[in-house]
Design a protein around this motif. Structure first.
Motif, PDB file in Angstrom:
ATOM      1  N   ILE A 192       3.160  10.390   8.395  1.00 23.60           N
ATOM      2  CA  ILE A 192       2.883  11.848   7.552  1.00 23.60           C
ATOM      3  C   ILE A 192       3.871  11.930   6.495  1.00 23.60           C
ATOM      4  O   ILE A 192       3.586  12.564   5.392  1.00 23.60           O
ATOM      5  N   HIS A 193       5.102  11.204   6.508  1.00 19.79           N
ATOM      6  CA  HIS A 193       5.920  11.257   5.318  1.00 19.79           C
ATOM      7  C   HIS A 193       5.371  10.633   3.868  1.00 19.79           C
ATOM      8  O   HIS A 193       5.523  11.045   3.018  1.00 19.79           O
ATOM      9  N   HIS A 194       4.406   9.422   4.303  1.00 21.85           N
ATOM     10  CA  HIS A 194       3.598   9.025   3.251  1.00 21.85           C
ATOM     11  C   HIS A 194       2.701   9.952   2.470  1.00 21.85           C
ATOM     12  O   HIS A 194       2.167   9.998   1.409  1.00 21.85           O
ATOM     13  N   HIS A 195       2.088  10.772   3.565  1.00 25.39           N
ATOM     14  CA  HIS A 195       1.199  11.846   3.015  1.00 25.39           C
ATOM     15  C   HIS A 195       1.796  12.712   2.046  1.00 25.39           C
ATOM     16  O   HIS A 195       1.257  13.254   0.747  1.00 25.39           O
ATOM     17  N   PHE A 196       3.042  13.252   2.145  1.00 21.43           N
ATOM     18  CA  PHE A 196       3.916  14.129   1.339  1.00 21.43           C
ATOM     19  C   PHE A 196       4.212  13.388  -0.014  1.00 21.43           C
ATOM     20  O   PHE A 196       4.406  13.781  -1.128  1.00 21.43           O
ATOM     21  N   LEU A 233     -13.356   7.081  14.777  1.00 18.63           N
ATOM     22  CA  LEU A 233     -14.392   7.935  15.275  1.00 18.63           C
ATOM     23  C   LEU A 233     -15.337   8.680  14.171  1.00 18.63           C
ATOM     24  O   LEU A 233     -16.541   8.808  14.311  1.00 18.63           O
ATOM     25  N   ARG A 234     -14.757   9.123  13.034  1.00 20.58           N
ATOM     26  CA  ARG A 234     -15.585   9.615  11.943  1.00 20.58           C
ATOM     27  C   ARG A 234     -15.563   8.998  10.743  1.00 20.58           C
ATOM     28  O   ARG A 234     -16.096   9.379   9.559  1.00 20.58           O
ATOM     29  N   LYS A 235     -14.675   7.956  10.516  1.00 23.41           N
ATOM     30  CA  LYS A 235     -14.687   7.312   9.293  1.00 23.41           C
ATOM     31  C   LYS A 235     -13.993   8.122   8.201  1.00 23.41           C
ATOM     32  O   LYS A 235     -14.412   8.119   6.904  1.00 23.41           O
ATOM     33  N   LYS A 236     -13.367   9.212   8.683  1.00 28.18           N
ATOM     34  CA  LYS A 236     -12.583  10.015   7.659  1.00 28.18           C
ATOM     35  C   LYS A 236     -11.215   9.974   8.057  1.00 28.18           C
ATOM     36  O   LYS A 236     -10.889  10.096   9.143  1.00 28.18           O
ATOM     37  N   ARG A 237     -10.312  10.272   7.077  1.00 25.84           N
ATOM     38  CA  ARG A 237      -8.938  10.368   7.101  1.00 25.84           C
ATOM     39  C   ARG A 237      -8.453  11.847   7.298  1.00 25.84           C
ATOM     40  O   ARG A 237      -9.037  12.841   6.581  1.00 25.84           O
ATOM     41  N   VAL A 238      -7.483  11.955   8.139  1.00 28.91           N
ATOM     42  CA  VAL A 238      -6.871  13.277   8.331  1.00 28.91           C
ATOM     43  C   VAL A 238      -5.869  13.448   7.090  1.00 28.91           C
ATOM     44  O   VAL A 238      -5.602  14.730   6.704  1.00 28.91           O
ATOM     45  N   PHE A 239      -5.148  12.490   6.821  1.00 35.01           N
ATOM     46  CA  PHE A 239      -3.833  12.797   5.813  1.00 35.01           C
ATOM     47  C   PHE A 239      -4.359  11.645   4.867  1.00 35.01           C
ATOM     48  O   PHE A 239      -5.178  10.863   4.819  1.00 35.01           O
ATOM     49  N   LEU A 240      -3.571  11.896   3.571  1.00 36.13           N
ATOM     50  CA  LEU A 240      -3.729  11.060   2.346  1.00 36.13           C
ATOM     51  C   LEU A 240      -3.251   9.665   2.871  1.00 36.13           C
ATOM     52  O   LEU A 240      -3.839   8.742   2.482  1.00 36.13           O
ATOM     53  N   MET A 241      -2.221   9.525   3.832  1.00 39.82           N
ATOM     54  CA  MET A 241      -1.626   8.298   4.009  1.00 39.82           C
ATOM     55  C   MET A 241      -0.898   8.513   5.367  1.00 39.82           C
ATOM     56  O   MET A 241       0.090   9.611   5.512  1.00 39.82           O
ATOM     57  N   ALA A 242      -0.695   7.603   6.248  1.00 40.49           N
ATOM     58  CA  ALA A 242       0.071   7.967   7.477  1.00 40.49           C
ATOM     59  C   ALA A 242       1.041   6.679   7.640  1.00 40.49           C
ATOM     60  O   ALA A 242       0.933   5.499   7.382  1.00 40.49           O
ATOM     61  N   TYR A 261       0.878  -1.079   0.004  1.00 40.38           N
ATOM     62  CA  TYR A 261       0.007  -0.134   0.049  1.00 40.38           C
ATOM     63  C   TYR A 261       0.858   1.156   0.046  1.00 40.38           C
ATOM     64  O   TYR A 261       0.378   2.456  -0.149  1.00 40.38           O
ATOM     65  N   VAL A 262       2.135   1.020   0.174  1.00 39.19           N
ATOM     66  CA  VAL A 262       2.896   2.132   0.160  1.00 39.19           C
ATOM     67  C   VAL A 262       3.067   2.668  -1.195  1.00 39.19           C
ATOM     68  O   VAL A 262       3.882   1.953  -2.117  1.00 39.19           O
ATOM     69  N   PRO A 263       3.013   3.961  -1.448  1.00 35.48           N
ATOM     70  CA  PRO A 263       3.413   4.722  -2.915  1.00 35.48           C
ATOM     71  C   PRO A 263       4.834   4.416  -3.345  1.00 35.48           C
ATOM     72  O   PRO A 263       5.804   4.776  -2.753  1.00 35.48           O
ATOM     73  N   ASN A 264       4.875   4.169  -4.555  1.00 38.77           N
ATOM     74  CA  ASN A 264       6.240   4.271  -5.343  1.00 38.77           C
ATOM     75  C   ASN A 264       7.719   3.535  -4.601  1.00 38.77           C
ATOM     76  O   ASN A 264       8.705   3.965  -4.601  1.00 38.77           O
ATOM     77  N   HIS A 265       7.095   2.262  -3.845  1.00 39.05           N
ATOM     78  CA  HIS A 265       8.165   1.998  -2.980  1.00 39.05           C
ATOM     79  C   HIS A 265       8.358   0.502  -3.757  1.00 39.05           C
ATOM     80  O   HIS A 265       9.317  -0.433  -3.060  1.00 39.05           O
ATOM     81  N   THR A 281       9.240   6.156  11.840  1.00 39.45           N
ATOM     82  CA  THR A 281       9.762   7.313  11.106  1.00 39.45           C
ATOM     83  C   THR A 281      10.631   6.538  10.025  1.00 39.45           C
ATOM     84  O   THR A 281      10.797   7.157   8.951  1.00 39.45           O
ATOM     85  N   ASP A 282      11.138   5.522  10.404  1.00 40.60           N
ATOM     86  CA  ASP A 282      12.152   4.793   9.328  1.00 40.60           C
ATOM     87  C   ASP A 282      11.368   4.280   8.069  1.00 40.60           C
ATOM     88  O   ASP A 282      11.360   2.992   8.060  1.00 40.60           O
ATOM     89  N   GLY A 283      10.920   5.176   7.503  1.00 40.52           N
ATOM     90  CA  GLY A 283       9.964   4.520   6.054  1.00 40.52           C
ATOM     91  C   GLY A 283      10.667   5.271   4.773  1.00 40.52           C
ATOM     92  O   GLY A 283      10.303   4.674   3.756  1.00 40.52           O
ATOM     93  N   LEU A 284      11.282   6.091   4.874  1.00 40.05           N
ATOM     94  CA  LEU A 284      11.893   6.668   3.652  1.00 40.05           C
ATOM     95  C   LEU A 284      13.594   6.567   3.919  1.00 40.05           C
ATOM     96  O   LEU A 284      14.259   6.447   4.884  1.00 40.05           O
ATOM     97  N   ASP A 285      14.169   6.700   2.756  1.00 39.09           N
ATOM     98  CA  ASP A 285      15.874   6.507   2.594  1.00 39.09           C
ATOM     99  C   ASP A 285      16.650   7.596   3.710  1.00 39.09           C
ATOM    100  O   ASP A 285      16.570   8.686   3.211  1.00 39.09           O
ATOM    101  N   GLY A 286      17.165   7.129   4.756  1.00 38.02           N
ATOM    102  CA  GLY A 286      17.719   8.113   5.613  1.00 38.02           C
ATOM    103  C   GLY A 286      16.997   9.101   6.111  1.00 38.02           C
ATOM    104  O   GLY A 286      17.582   9.689   7.073  1.00 38.02           O
TER     105      GLY A 286
END
Length: 353
Positions: A317-321, A306-315, A55-59, A187-192
């Motif tokens: 937050i580095h995946h959101h960006f 609680l709301r069935k809504k997401r705050v970020f596109l993906m968590a 589910y992680v984009p571009n990985h 946090t260890d989800g992107l290179d470095g």
């Protein structure tokens, strides 16, 4: 060994923590730089690659990247500390217990993922938290009973402790261990991405530890003075050196990942340094990037439940960006910058009491 030289041969230069911390840094750096390429070749031959969450984009391109590089920089750190520090110091012993204990938990998790080829098949959340808690309990009890470490709590800007928690501090420290280790792991989800903030945080906490163990400097800055704590500066320095060498291969595009073996060990050491430096509250600022990543996950999960809504596109937050089409190296460097600024602010607070 260097401390032993000072004791037996009266080589005065080795009595200074700053000198031995410098040696520890370079020993760990060179060992990691030497061992890591050989470990990478072995890991590739054994197909010890990092399973990637679909589910992680571009990985997808990272699928064949070897993992568990954390084992290398942890071993290098241990060797450097044994060669440069006073290994009879109870705070050094507790620090090594922390490093090794959390690394073993991460190793067990990594091994399960590698053997199954599934990123979700390591330790269960309950199992991982349970083992982390066991390590935290052992270290906390050792600090109180063997090191006779004070259980007072300090806050930034206050020169006197606000509370003595007594044995309740064990529970508090366990929570801190759990929070910090898992924050670094998230946090260890992107290179470095986790590597440089870890180095910066270790540098800041190393300075705080050195001041805390120094009677004159701690008195000048109105900080607590705890005899023997300054020796742990060597552990912080050695781990920083090992991580800097690891970054040579872990920077974008990464040739190896640290895995949970590395991230949990780093988080454990950061929590430990904050505890013995009486900087538990300041760790929020020192590890700001780790805090942001963790809070983003909490907000995402809480909002969806609680709301069935997401705050970020993906968590996290580095995946959101990433979903917003930011270049990976841009996300990484900007997060590094935030970490540097936050740690600079943390150091400024030391003078404001």
């Amino acid at each position: 060994m260097l401390y032993t030289f000072y004791q037996l041969l009266d080589i005065n230069i080795f009595q200074y923590i700053s000198v031995r911390a410098g040696f520890g840094f370079f020993i760990a750096f060179l060992l990691t730089l030497y061992i890591l390429p050989r470990f990478m070749a072995w890991a590739i031959s054994r197909k010890a690659q990092q399973p990637i969450n679909k589910y992680v984009p571009n990985h997808a391109s990272k699928q064949n990247t070897p993992t568990m590089g954390g084992a290398v920089f942890i071993i290098a750190t241990i060797i450097a500390v044994l060669l440069t520090a006073d290994i009879t110091n109870p705070y050094i012993i507790a620090g090594l217990m922390t490093l090794i204990g959390f690394a073993l938990v991460g190793f067990k998790d990594d091994l399960g993922k590698i053997l199954t080829g599934d990123n979700l098949q390591g330790l269960t959340s309950r199992g991982k938290f349970g083992l982390q808690a066991v390590v935290g309990i052992i270290v906390a009890i050792f600090l109180i009973t063997v090191a006779e470490f004070p259980t007072t709590i300090y806050l930034p800007f206050f020169k006197e402790p606000i509370l003595d928690m007594g044995y309740f501090s064990i529970l508090f420290w366990i929570v801190l261990f759990l929070a910090t280790t898992n924050a670094v792991n998230l946090t260890d989800g992107l290179d470095g991405l986790a590597t440089v903030p870890s180095i910066i945080s270790l540098a800041t906490l190393g300075i705080i530890i050195y001041i805390t163990g120094h009677a004159i400097f701690s008195g000048y800055l109105l900080m607590p003075n705890i005899k023997g704590v300054g020796e742990v500066t060597i552990l912080a320095s050695a781990l920083s050196g090992a991580l800097l060498a690891f970054l040579w291969y872990n920077c974008y595009p990464a040739e190896i990942f640290m895995g949970d073996t590395g991230s949990l060990a780093i988080g454990g050491v950061l929590a430990y340094l904050a505890i013995i430096g009486k900087s538990e509250a300041l760790l929020i600022l020192i590890g700001l990037i780790f805090v942001i990543e963790t809070v983003s996950v909490i907000l995402q999960v809480g909002s969806y439940k609680l709301r069935k809504k997401r705050v970020f596109l993906m968590a996290p937050i580095h995946h959101h960006f990433e979903m917003k089409k930011w270049a990976e190296n841009k996300i990484i460097v900007r997060f590094w910058m935030i970490s540097f600024l936050a740690n600079l602010m943390a150091l400024i607070t030391l003078k404001i009491r």
